[in-house]
Each structure stands twice: as structure tokens, then as C-alpha cells.
Design a protein around this motif. Structure first.
Motif, PDB file in Angstrom:
ATOM      1  N   ILE A 104       0.821  -1.133   0.027  1.00  0.00           N
ATOM      2  CA  ILE A 104      -0.047  -0.043  -0.152  1.00  0.00           C
ATOM      3  C   ILE A 104       0.783   1.284  -0.007  1.00  0.00           C
ATOM      4  CG2 ILE A 104      -1.506   1.382   1.608  1.00  0.00           C
ATOM      5  CD1 ILE A 104      -3.049  -1.050   1.844  1.00  0.00           C
ATOM      6  N   GLN A 105       1.895   1.176   0.860  1.00  0.00           N
ATOM      7  CA  GLN A 105       2.670   2.207   0.961  1.00  0.00           C
ATOM      8  C   GLN A 105       3.400   2.759  -0.650  1.00  0.00           C
ATOM      9  OE1 GLN A 105       5.802   2.666   3.647  1.00  0.00           O
ATOM     10  NE2 GLN A 105       4.732   2.407   5.422  1.00  0.00           N
ATOM     11  N   ARG A 106       3.811   1.722  -1.314  1.00  0.00           N
ATOM     12  CA  ARG A 106       4.464   1.955  -2.478  1.00  0.00           C
ATOM     13  C   ARG A 106       3.295   2.296  -3.778  1.00  0.00           C
ATOM     14  NH1 ARG A 106       4.788  -1.078  -7.053  1.00  0.00           N
ATOM     15  NH2 ARG A 106       3.649  -2.920  -6.080  1.00  0.00           N
ATOM     16  N   LEU A 107       2.205   1.782  -3.316  1.00  0.00           N
ATOM     17  CA  LEU A 107       0.896   2.038  -4.253  1.00  0.00           C
ATOM     18  C   LEU A 107       0.485   3.583  -4.189  1.00  0.00           C
ATOM     19  CD1 LEU A 107      -0.572  -1.306  -4.437  1.00  0.00           C
ATOM     20  CD2 LEU A 107       0.757  -0.666  -6.036  1.00  0.00           C
ATOM     21  N   LEU A 108       0.509   3.982  -2.920  1.00  0.00           N
ATOM     22  CA  LEU A 108      -0.293   5.180  -2.537  1.00  0.00           C
ATOM     23  C   LEU A 108       0.542   6.408  -2.267  1.00  0.00           C
ATOM     24  CD1 LEU A 108      -3.525   4.014  -0.547  1.00  0.00           C
ATOM     25  CD2 LEU A 108      -3.017   4.388  -3.260  1.00  0.00           C
ATOM     26  N   GLY A 109       1.908   5.874  -1.872  1.00  0.00           N
ATOM     27  CA  GLY A 109       2.871   7.023  -1.375  1.00  0.00           C
ATOM     28  C   GLY A 109       3.194   8.183  -2.494  1.00  0.00           C
ATOM     29  N   MET A 110       3.754   9.256  -2.071  1.00  0.00           N
ATOM     30  CA  MET A 110       4.139   9.991  -3.062  1.00  0.00           C
ATOM     31  C   MET A 110       5.661  10.136  -3.612  1.00  0.00           C
ATOM     32  SD  MET A 110       3.804  12.971  -4.781  1.00  0.00           S
ATOM     33  CE  MET A 110       4.966  13.924  -5.618  1.00  0.00           C
ATOM     34  N   ASN A 111       5.809  10.019  -4.914  1.00  0.00           N
ATOM     35  CA  ASN A 111       6.923   9.695  -5.375  1.00  0.00           C
ATOM     36  C   ASN A 111       7.182  10.433  -6.796  1.00  0.00           C
ATOM     37  OD1 ASN A 111       8.658   7.933  -7.504  1.00  0.00           O
ATOM     38  ND2 ASN A 111       9.692   8.104  -5.624  1.00  0.00           N
ATOM     39  N   SER A 112       8.044  11.297  -7.056  1.00  0.00           N
ATOM     40  CA  SER A 112       8.006  12.284  -8.368  1.00  0.00           C
ATOM     41  C   SER A 112       8.218  11.314  -9.467  1.00  0.00           C
ATOM     42  CB  SER A 112       9.049  13.338  -8.284  1.00  0.00           C
ATOM     43  OG  SER A 112       8.976  13.917  -7.206  1.00  0.00           O
ATOM     44  N   LEU A 113       8.928  10.218  -9.515  1.00  0.00           N
ATOM     45  CA  LEU A 113       9.074   9.381 -10.860  1.00  0.00           C
ATOM     46  C   LEU A 113       7.581   8.704 -11.175  1.00  0.00           C
ATOM     47  CD1 LEU A 113      12.537   7.559 -10.297  1.00  0.00           C
ATOM     48  CD2 LEU A 113      11.824   9.455 -11.453  1.00  0.00           C
ATOM     49  N   PHE A 114       6.919   8.400 -10.173  1.00  0.00           N
ATOM     50  CA  PHE A 114       5.781   7.665 -10.369  1.00  0.00           C
ATOM     51  C   PHE A 114       4.870   8.681 -10.925  1.00  0.00           C
ATOM     52  CE2 PHE A 114       7.113   4.525  -7.163  1.00  0.00           C
ATOM     53  CZ  PHE A 114       7.034   3.266  -8.104  1.00  0.00           C
ATOM     54  N   ALA A 128      -1.285  11.263   1.604  1.00  0.00           N
ATOM     55  CA  ALA A 128      -1.750  11.929   2.911  1.00  0.00           C
ATOM     56  C   ALA A 128      -2.552  10.750   3.802  1.00  0.00           C
ATOM     57  CB  ALA A 128      -2.452  13.176   2.822  1.00  0.00           C
ATOM     58  N   PHE A 129      -2.815   9.557   3.166  1.00  0.00           N
ATOM     59  CA  PHE A 129      -3.555   8.700   4.091  1.00  0.00           C
ATOM     60  C   PHE A 129      -2.727   7.537   4.376  1.00  0.00           C
ATOM     61  CE2 PHE A 129      -6.623  11.486   1.914  1.00  0.00           C
ATOM     62  CZ  PHE A 129      -7.683  11.688   2.922  1.00  0.00           C
ATOM     63  N   VAL A 130      -1.512   7.528   3.987  1.00  0.00           N
ATOM     64  CA  VAL A 130      -0.467   6.578   4.242  1.00  0.00           C
ATOM     65  C   VAL A 130       0.377   6.826   5.326  1.00  0.00           C
ATOM     66  CG1 VAL A 130       0.769   4.691   3.387  1.00  0.00           C
ATOM     67  CG2 VAL A 130      -0.976   5.889   2.028  1.00  0.00           C
ATOM     68  N   HIS A 131       0.804   5.974   6.115  1.00  0.00           N
ATOM     69  CA  HIS A 131       1.846   6.509   7.304  1.00  0.00           C
ATOM     70  C   HIS A 131       2.978   5.349   7.344  1.00  0.00           C
ATOM     71  CE1 HIS A 131      -1.720   8.926   8.320  1.00  0.00           C
ATOM     72  NE2 HIS A 131      -0.844   9.861   8.825  1.00  0.00           N
ATOM     73  N   GLY A 132       4.131   6.039   7.959  1.00  0.00           N
ATOM     74  CA  GLY A 132       5.236   5.098   8.118  1.00  0.00           C
ATOM     75  C   GLY A 132       5.363   4.332   9.118  1.00  0.00           C
ATOM     76  N   ARG A 182      13.616   9.774  -6.180  1.00  0.00           N
ATOM     77  CA  ARG A 182      13.811   8.349  -5.884  1.00  0.00           C
ATOM     78  C   ARG A 182      13.241   7.957  -4.569  1.00  0.00           C
ATOM     79  NH1 ARG A 182      17.628   9.591  -9.832  1.00  0.00           N
ATOM     80  NH2 ARG A 182      17.983   7.985 -11.110  1.00  0.00           N
ATOM     81  N   ILE A 183      12.793   9.065  -3.748  1.00  0.00           N
ATOM     82  CA  ILE A 183      12.269   8.923  -2.624  1.00  0.00           C
ATOM     83  C   ILE A 183      10.948   8.873  -2.337  1.00  0.00           C
ATOM     84  CG2 ILE A 183      12.262   9.950  -0.024  1.00  0.00           C
ATOM     85  CD1 ILE A 183      14.897  11.075  -0.379  1.00  0.00           C
ATOM     86  N   LEU A 184      10.358   7.950  -1.579  1.00  0.00           N
ATOM     87  CA  LEU A 184       8.767   7.805  -1.558  1.00  0.00           C
ATOM     88  C   LEU A 184       8.467   8.374   0.080  1.00  0.00           C
ATOM     89  CD1 LEU A 184       6.275   6.266  -2.752  1.00  0.00           C
ATOM     90  CD2 LEU A 184       6.683   4.369  -0.779  1.00  0.00           C
ATOM     91  N   THR A 185       7.602   9.426  -0.138  1.00  0.00           N
ATOM     92  CA  THR A 185       7.218   9.909   1.120  1.00  0.00           C
ATOM     93  C   THR A 185       5.713   9.590   1.319  1.00  0.00           C
ATOM     94  OG1 THR A 185       6.713  11.888  -0.168  1.00  0.00           O
ATOM     95  CG2 THR A 185       8.672  11.875   0.882  1.00  0.00           C
ATOM     96  N   VAL A 186       5.281   9.539   2.711  1.00  0.00           N
ATOM     97  CA  VAL A 186       3.791   9.279   3.169  1.00  0.00           C
ATOM     98  C   VAL A 186       3.541   9.950   4.049  1.00  0.00           C
ATOM     99  CG1 VAL A 186       3.831   6.964   2.171  1.00  0.00           C
ATOM    100  CG2 VAL A 186       4.698   7.246   4.474  1.00  0.00           C
ATOM    101  N   GLY A 187       2.320   9.975   4.506  1.00  0.00           N
ATOM    102  CA  GLY A 187       1.696  10.521   5.817  1.00  0.00           C
ATOM    103  C   GLY A 187       0.978  12.063   5.508  1.00  0.00           C
ATOM    104  N   ALA A 188       0.214  12.247   6.869  1.00  0.00           N
ATOM    105  CA  ALA A 188      -0.809  13.678   6.557  1.00  0.00           C
ATOM    106  C   ALA A 188      -0.223  14.739   7.186  1.00  0.00           C
ATOM    107  CB  ALA A 188      -2.142  12.923   7.513  1.00  0.00           C
ATOM    108  N   SER A 231      10.163  14.666   5.764  1.00  0.00           N
ATOM    109  CA  SER A 231       9.808  15.295   4.707  1.00  0.00           C
ATOM    110  C   SER A 231       9.788  16.782   5.194  1.00  0.00           C
ATOM    111  CB  SER A 231       8.925  14.785   3.910  1.00  0.00           C
ATOM    112  OG  SER A 231       8.629  15.651   2.672  1.00  0.00           O
ATOM    113  N   TRP A 232      10.725  17.658   4.980  1.00  0.00           N
ATOM    114  CA  TRP A 232      10.546  19.279   5.451  1.00  0.00           C
ATOM    115  C   TRP A 232       9.644  19.828   4.186  1.00  0.00           C
ATOM    116  CZ3 TRP A 232      11.621  22.884   1.816  1.00  0.00           C
ATOM    117  CH2 TRP A 232      12.682  22.592   0.867  1.00  0.00           C
ATOM    118  N   THR A 233       9.602  19.209   3.012  1.00  0.00           N
ATOM    119  CA  THR A 233       8.757  19.841   2.052  1.00  0.00           C
ATOM    120  C   THR A 233       7.269  19.660   2.009  1.00  0.00           C
ATOM    121  OG1 THR A 233       8.976  17.689   0.598  1.00  0.00           O
ATOM    122  CG2 THR A 233      10.469  19.463   0.245  1.00  0.00           C
TER     123      THR A 233
END
Length: 289
Positions: A104-114, A128-132, A182-188, A231-233
């Protein structure tokens, strides 16, 4: 032959009194009438009035002249913070599902490449609905539980959900521009920081003491840059977007306020969409050469 007294003249037969029927349900007999228009109404059409009953049409006509109560910034009055509870439930359900479906993290997380190469723009919101981890979701859930109802009552259901989602989008968009692709970010956290900014703006608008929320924002920003792996961004993007949008909602002119607020939400979404469209070719060229 005996004479008989003359018979009295015959009386005309009296018609039986007509039983009135409900004006909305002609098959139902009733002796109750609307106190306002005097039309007969059955029990299903009776509406309590100061004296007796009124029909549904008269009640609706009377309500048109009554000014409906509004929240502080123009939304409908919130009896219960259903949006906050719904978002909390969605976050928890997705977090539980992660243990059964690790992808789920890989499928829904934020990644610029995807987003850039796969046209998976939904990640800008679903991240924003996935957490680490447990601490991650506990902090975000606690923050949403504490400040979500306050903002939902101030803005109303619709404006609050717009504020939450646009703040989350703002965090993702800044990540699209600044994060390692290449970084996957998740979280609300982007949305939560947007709510932090909104609490500060609302407090200033209502002339309240905002030192507490200012200290909370400062502490969390410090943690953002001190603790690795955060993720500071997402935090900065959400904070700036939430503060700016809440200011547009809170300071909108009272005359035609709903129109101004709708235009503000649409404008922020359009601006973020433009930033995404501009950034995508840059990422594609950088990756593909």
C-alpha cells in the motif's frame, strides 16, 4: 266517508355533511386544518406550530424568512465534526490495511517518478492517508483529533475538508519540486501542518492569543529539520498552503462570502495544478536525458 287532515308538506332531504380529506392525500379523512392556510391536513402532514398545526408548505414558506445560523466564517453550523472523524477513520483503516497489504505504501505514497512517468497524479492526495509507522500515525491522529473539530466548527464541513485536502496537496506539490525523485514520502503531516497554520490565522482573525499555536508550530518545524527522515517539503508546503487558504477563507468579504471562498479554493487548486504541470516535463527530461 270520513275526512282526513291534510298531510304536512314533505321536507327536502338534508345532504350528509361532506367529510374533508387531506389536501395532499385525498384518500385520508381528517378534521384538522392548517392554522395558516386552513386546508385540511392528515397526521402525516401535520407540523407542530405555536398554536395547533401547519401544513408542510406553510412551514417551508415561513422558514424562508428566517435567517439560517452560520458558522464563524460562513459555513453551515456544525453539530458534530463528522469530517474530522471520517478522516481519522480513513487514516486508521489504511494503516491497519498496511499490515495485510504491505505494498500500500508503494502504491499510494508520493514519489515524483511515479507521478511524472506514470501519470499517477492521485499520489499527490493519497500519500496523506498512508503512514510510515505507529508513532507517525499516532502524532498525526492526535493533532487532527485536537484541532480538527475546532476548525471544522469555525469553517463548516465543506470548507474544512477543502482546507485539509488542499493543504495535503500543497505539501505534495512542494515535494514534487524539491524532493529526491527516488524517495517515497507518506503521511498526513502536510495536511496537519496546514491545520496548524489555519489555527494561527483564525486566532489572529478573532483577536485571540496565538502564542501557544505559534510555539507548537516552531517546535514541530525544529523537529522537522533536526530529526532525519522527515520530509520538510511536506511540512513547509502544507503549512504555507493551509495558512494562505485559511486567510482567504477567514478574511473573505461578508457580502457574497461563499462566492469569494469558493473562488479562493478553486484558485489555490488551479495554482497547485499549474505547478504540477510545469514541473512534470522537468522531471521527465532530467530522468530520460
Amino acid at each position: 266517508m270520513t275526512s282526513q287532515p291534510p298531510l304536512p308538506p314533505s321536507q327536502p332531504e338534508q345532504p350528509a355533511e361532506t367529510v374533508p380529506t387531506c389536501y395532499r392525500h385525498p384518500d385520508r379523512e381528517t378534521w384538522v386544518r392548517c392554522q395558516r392556510c386552513d386546508r385540511p391536513i392528515c397526521p402525516d402532514c401535520m407540523r407542530d406550530a405555536a398554536v395547533g398545526f401547519q401544513c408542510p408548505e406553510c412551514v417551508a414558506e415561513g422558514n424562508r424568512g428566517i435567517r439560517q445560523a452560520k458558522s464563524t466564517f460562513g459555513g453551515a453550523v456544525v453539530r458534530a465534526p463528522y469530517v474530522t472523524w471520517t478522516i481519522l477513520a480513513a487514516n486508521v483503516l489504511v494503516f491497519v490495511a498496511q499490515y495485510f497489504v504491505p505494498d500500500i505504501q508503494r502504491l499510494l505514497g508520493m514519489n515524483s517518478l511515479f507521478v511524472a512517468l506514470g501519470d499517477e497524479y492521485y499520489r499527490l492526495i493519497t500519500a496523506a492517508f498512508v503512514h510510515g509507522g505507529m508513532f507517525h500515525i499516532l502524532f498525526n491522529s492526535w493533532a487532527l483529533y485536537v484541532i480538527g473539530p475546532y476548525l471544522e466548527r469555525a469553517f463548516g464541513h465543506v470548507r474544512f475538508v477543502a482546507l485539509y485536502l488542499v493543504s495535503a496537496l500543497g505539501g505534495s506539490v512542494l515535494g514534487l519540486w524539491m524532493d529526491n525523485p527516488r524517495i517515497l514520502t507518506v503521511g498526513a503531516s502536510g495536511a496537519i501542518f496546514g491545520l496548524f497554520g489555519a489555527v494561527f490565522v483564525v486566532g489572529r482573525r478573532l483577536n485571540l492569543d496565538v502564542r501557544g499555536i505559534a510555539v507548537l508550530i516552531a517546535i514541530n518545524l525544529a523537529i522537522t529539520f533536526i530529526v532525519p527522515g522527515i520530509s520538510w517539503t511536506g511540512h513547509i508546503g502544507g503549512l504555507v498552503t493551509g495558512a494562505a487558504l485559511s486567510a482567504a477563507l477567514a478574511y473573505a468579504p461578508r457580502e457574497n462570502r461563499a462566492v469569494w471562498q469558493a473562488a479562493a479554493v478553486a484558485g489555490f487548486v488551479a495554482l497547485l495544478a499549474v505547478l504540477v504541470v510545469v514541473r512534470i516535463p522537468m522531471i521527465t527530461m532530467a530522468i530520460l536525458g
